[in-house]
Design a protein around this motif. Sequence first.
Motif, PDB file in Angstrom:
ATOM      1  N   ASP A 314      33.106  44.456  37.457  1.00  0.00           N
ATOM      2  CA  ASP A 314      34.209  43.507  37.785  1.00  0.00           C
ATOM      3  C   ASP A 314      33.888  42.111  37.614  1.00  0.00           C
ATOM      4  OD1 ASP A 314      36.301  41.986  38.829  1.00  0.00           O
ATOM      5  OD2 ASP A 314      35.662  42.316  41.046  1.00  0.00           O
ATOM      6  N   ILE A 315      34.667  41.363  36.514  1.00  0.00           N
ATOM      7  CA  ILE A 315      34.122  40.044  36.059  1.00  0.00           C
ATOM      8  C   ILE A 315      34.293  39.140  37.148  1.00  0.00           C
ATOM      9  CG2 ILE A 315      35.116  40.376  33.694  1.00  0.00           C
ATOM     10  CD1 ILE A 315      37.748  38.562  34.801  1.00  0.00           C
ATOM     11  N   ARG A 316      35.041  39.419  38.570  1.00  0.00           N
ATOM     12  CA  ARG A 316      34.857  38.378  39.557  1.00  0.00           C
ATOM     13  C   ARG A 316      33.342  38.527  40.169  1.00  0.00           C
ATOM     14  NH1 ARG A 316      37.416  35.408  37.581  1.00  0.00           N
ATOM     15  NH2 ARG A 316      37.051  34.117  39.288  1.00  0.00           N
ATOM     16  N   ALA A 317      32.972  39.458  39.805  1.00  0.00           N
ATOM     17  CA  ALA A 317      31.433  39.727  40.774  1.00  0.00           C
ATOM     18  C   ALA A 317      30.467  38.725  40.006  1.00  0.00           C
ATOM     19  CB  ALA A 317      30.925  41.157  40.481  1.00  0.00           C
ATOM     20  N   VAL A 319      31.169  35.494  39.457  1.00  0.00           N
ATOM     21  CA  VAL A 319      31.389  34.307  39.821  1.00  0.00           C
ATOM     22  C   VAL A 319      30.217  33.458  40.467  1.00  0.00           C
ATOM     23  CG1 VAL A 319      32.761  32.871  41.449  1.00  0.00           C
ATOM     24  CG2 VAL A 319      33.820  34.412  40.007  1.00  0.00           C
TER      25      VAL A 319
END
Lengths: 400, 400
Positions: A314-317, A319
């Motif tokens: 997950d690209i949000r992971a 951040v």
Amino acid sequence: MGYYKLDEGKAMAYVKEQGFFPQEAKLQAKEIGDGNLNLVFKIQDAESGKSVIIKQALPYAKIVGESWPLSVGRTKIEADALEVQNRLAAGLVPKLLHRDDELALFIMEDLSYLEVMRQGTIKMKKYPLFAEHISTFLANLLFYTSDLYMDSKDKKELVKRFTNPDLCQLTEELIFTEPYYDAERNVINPALKPYLEKVFWKKSNLFLEACILKYKFLTEAQSLIHGDLHTGSIFVGENETKVFDTEFAFVGPSAFDPGLLIGNIFINYVSWSGKDEKPEKIKDYRQYLLTTVNELYTLFEKKFIDNWDKDARDIRARVPGYKEHYMRNMFVDTIGYACMAMIRRMHGLAHNIDVDGIEDLERRRDVQILVLELAEELLLSRNKFANINEVTGLVKDRLF
Amino acid sequence: MGYYKLDEGKAMAYVKEQGFFPQEAKLQAKEIGDGNLNLVFKIQDAESGKSVIIKQALPYAKIVGESWPLSVGRTKIEADALEVQNRLAAGLVPKLLHRDDELALFIMEDLSYLEVMRQGTIKMKKYPLFAEHISTFLANLLFYTSDLYMDSKDKKELVKRFTNPDLCQLTEELIFTEPYYDAERNVINPALKPYLEKVFWKKSNLFLEACILKYKFLTEAQSLIHGDLHTGSIFVGENETKVFDTEFAFVGPSAFDPGLLIGNIFINYVSWSGKDEKPEKIKDYRQYLLTTVNELYTLFEKKFIDNWDKDARDIRARVPGYKEHYMRNMFVDTIGYACMAMIRRMHGLAHNIDVDGIEDLERRRDVQILVLELAEELLLSRNKFANINEVTGLVKDRLF
């Protein structure tokens, strides 16, 4: 033909039928289960020495009897979990050799040449590779079955597949609910009862923390956890560590597994206060236990982060700051669940031999109170610890 | 015969076949869906005036086209959720008249004599009973489908039954992920793009909070939520409030529903800065909106607590302090989800007419920036608000 309960004869017939042994083999079978929910048979060919284990779910909890029905479908969940664990932590769990969901059983490799860790730790045995092994098991299982790694839809399938209502309910009641009042199923050392009545059952600030952790357990679907990872669920040897008994598996809070394990190690740590061992030996073993806790948690965090850096999908992971937030919450909750484990083993339904092996009831009570007080202090201050070394530092300050 | 897509003729034939109208009735049918995922037909008998609504799931998202396949099984979830809502909040949702899971459709009462709340609020309409009604809907749905009330096993069945991977994934991507980078599906006002590139997409502290909320959405299985409760999912009239379009229902964070709703009201609040209305009228309507938010959240909390005091089944839920802890977390997360809703509607895939109705793109951009900045401030300070009045107080301080 549906479910029927195995006995030793039927178990031997079954493994032959499945081709594990030739028809003419002279087998020996022994029921070796010491758990509460299952039959466990070791079947061995005396001649070749070859052996396997059959685990079959009972339709009720053995410790309570037939009055407490449980779905035998949990064997399917255990076999499913064992498959996932074999994939993500090969060599650290028993190999699954055969499964039969209709009979609510599966066959796995026989690891009884190893010792159950609880049996070893009550004899002050040390396991040099344990922290290394168990941290891999935890980091791989808890990371690769989380939303950090899994596709969102696959994760939801995982939650569904590992819905485990019976065994979750046992945990909810036996760990998070009943130790906090005079519940019928509690098994209470009579010498401890006055302390519970006058002191422990009046601690509403402690109850609040237990309640917060209970609701996390009920609602936080983070990772496919083992669900019952105490020192009685781990085989150990000089070079091997094998986690077993994963029938409580479900998608729950990732901190629950390391928490239960650390709580059980702390129980062993305190238990020496009630035993007749030389002080130097106790100090030496206690230091070993604290070092083990430090190592296993530090390595677990390191490996979890390595997995994250390498494989987070997950690209949000990615951040900035989220990883630290996640690791911090997991750490604080780990200490919380460790305390839950310590408390429930003192006066809940299921105890452990570390403390119940102390025969004198007054002496046992003194140890139980030490465990309860240590758990209380850790629980109420868990937000203040910067890292696991500060936790074990407090434990050592209180008792060494 | 399996799934086939309805058109107006087939829809009329279907309702006759199901006995809603006599064979000889002269029906009129109209596709009135303005959503992205479904066909919605209004079927009316011109003579008697009687009418019903058919909602059928499309096997793809209409807004994207056939390249984005979605399971039609979501209609089963929507019909299931509507049944639960009819039980727990009767009169506040459409009556379910018929369901056909194979055709991925259901028939419900026609509420098109009411107005969609978004259409009303862009015309400055006021709804005196809205706060009272919607707070009952929220308090009943969110409390009675939580572990505070439900039997532990039933709750797990609920989680399983309402597993909604397709629509959850839409929310995960469209609300929590794509607005935070230059994603392909974003629909961006060209006049806003420089602000996004130079300012918004560089705010890593804001991304962190979005990420924390995303993982709560992914893992926190608290209550059966509506899942898409914005002002476009609510019919309102003088004396009636009816929540519809619950196809996003799943067991998720209880704060998500009140959060989305409040976020959408705040968008309407800010949007007046881009419109040619008399300042007194704007002030009056803005005050109405803030009062509505205060009332709906205060009443929601009060009713949720009333349900708790009356009906909490779990004895742990009565531990002193736990209710306050739960309500506090729900409040803070509500503000968080409100901000997520405000942000995604500015430059994500799905916008709303409150702001996109401002035709001048520069003027629209100015409003979009106001919304984004307000959302940012609320998001980053959400832990500091004592109650909803402080939130609306800040909104009023910034813009009135």
